[in-house]
Write an enzyme that holds these catalytic residues in place. Structure first.
Site, mmCIF file in Angstrom:
data_model
loop_
_atom_site.group_PDB
_atom_site.id
_atom_site.type_symbol
_atom_site.label_atom_id
_atom_site.label_comp_id
_atom_site.label_asym_id
_atom_site.label_seq_id
_atom_site.Cartn_x
_atom_site.Cartn_y
_atom_site.Cartn_z
ATOM 1 N N GLY A 154 0.814 -1.220 0.000
ATOM 2 C CA GLY A 154 0.000 0.000 0.000
ATOM 3 C C GLY A 154 0.841 1.261 0.000
ATOM 4 N N GLU A 162 -0.245 -10.616 3.184
ATOM 5 C CA GLU A 162 -0.057 -9.744 4.354
ATOM 6 C C GLU A 162 -0.309 -10.517 5.649
ATOM 7 O OE1 GLU A 162 -1.255 -5.442 2.379
ATOM 8 O OE2 GLU A 162 -2.797 -6.617 3.357
HETATM 9 C C1 5RP Z 1 -3.379 -3.725 1.068
HETATM 10 C C2 5RP Z 1 -3.640 -3.210 2.433
HETATM 11 C C3 5RP Z 1 -3.110 -1.866 2.757
HETATM 12 O O1 5RP Z 1 -2.268 -1.963 3.858
HETATM 13 C C4 5RP Z 1 -4.264 -0.970 3.081
HETATM 14 O O2 5RP Z 1 -5.152 -0.971 1.979
HETATM 15 C C5 5RP Z 1 -3.803 0.464 3.374
HETATM 16 O O3 5RP Z 1 -3.296 1.038 2.212
HETATM 17 P P1 5RP Z 1 -2.763 2.518 2.132
HETATM 18 O O4 5RP Z 1 -1.506 2.578 2.956
HETATM 19 O O5 5RP Z 1 -2.509 2.748 0.661
HETATM 20 O O6 5RP Z 1 -3.834 3.440 2.676
HETATM 21 O O7 5RP Z 1 -4.240 -3.847 3.273
HETATM 22 O O8 5RP Z 1 -3.994 -4.971 0.873
#
Ligand code: 5RP
Length: 226
Positions: free
Chosen positions: A30, A107
């Site tokens: 992300g 993750e």
């Molecule tokens: C990806 C995730 C990310 O950690 C989550 O979507 C947060 O993303 P960002 O840092 O772009 O806000 O779970 O699968």
């Protein structure tokens, strides 16, 4: 850069400053993790720290290569010192909704492999109750409609995530359905029920996994430990 991006950069850099020489690190996914990986690359260049990362997505692996963060894998390493990752929602018990970037399965693997899971977020991700962010669930493409039908019985109308007009395919070759439960009263119970549905590969509910949350706000960066 937007204010939110500045907060993401601040928490990514703070998390990178906590990493110690010799550590094996799970690298989440992300836009917040982007800043983490960049800052780790800087520390490697400036301070010569020796670290190795396992990325949770192809994208994160590419950033690691770009910024000079050495990578390893689970063939070579079974345990990680720390995993650092973003989140879509964090509740007061540090239960999480993740998977906005479709990387939830890997993750969760790097989260479980680590002695400590540190979450990096801007303050907009801190919520009183999980569920306003539609819960991502990774499911097998085979008979995905039936799997979605079973999920629907738990109280939401799942939406197949699309990319360029076709089903989004995860790094693992699966689909994602986004499940707008709106209010999740018992995240652990919902996670258990979802895990029992044949066809569900993994859910974006991370229950009792996070040890610390680094939060960026207009007041600065705060670290909350469980
Ligand atoms: C990806 C995730 C990310 O950690 C989550 O979507 C947060 O993303 P960002 O840092 O772009 O806000 O779970 O699968």
């Amino acid at each position: 850069m937007t204010t939110q991006d500045q907060l993401k950069k601040a928490v990514g850099e703070r998390a990178a400053s906590l990493v110690k020489d010799g550590m094996k690190i799970g690298l989440g996914s992300g836009s917040t993790v982007y800043w983490l990986v960049r800052a780790l690359g800087e520390r490697i260049k400036q301070e010569g720290i020796q670290i190795e990362g396992i990325p949770s997505s192809i994208q994160t692996g590419e950033w690691a290569k770009e910024f000079g963060v050495p990578l390893t894998d689970f063939a070579a390493t079974k345990e990680l010192d720390v995993t650092i990752d973003g989140s879509d929602e964090v509740d007061p018990d540090f239960h999480l909704i993740k998977g906005g970037g479709a990387a939830l399965f890997r993750e969760k693997i790097i989260a479980q492999a680590a002695q400590k899971l540190i979450i990096i977020v801007d303050e907009s991700k801190m919520v009183a109750q999980l569920g306003a962010f539609a819960l991502p669930v990774e499911i097998l493409p085979f008979s995905w409609e039936r799997t979605a039908h079973e999920i629907e019985k738990l109280g939401c109308v799942p939406v197949l995530r699309l990319k360029d007009g076709a089903p989004l395919v995860t790094d693992n070759g699966n689909y994602i359905v986004d499940c707008p439960f709106e209010k999740i009263n018992d995240p652990a119970d919902l996670d258990n029920k979802l895990q029992q549905i044949v066809g569900v590969v993994e859910t974006g509910l991370f229950i009792d996994m996070a040890d610390a949350v680094i939060i960026g706000s207009s007041e600065g960066v705060t670290i909350k430990e469980k």
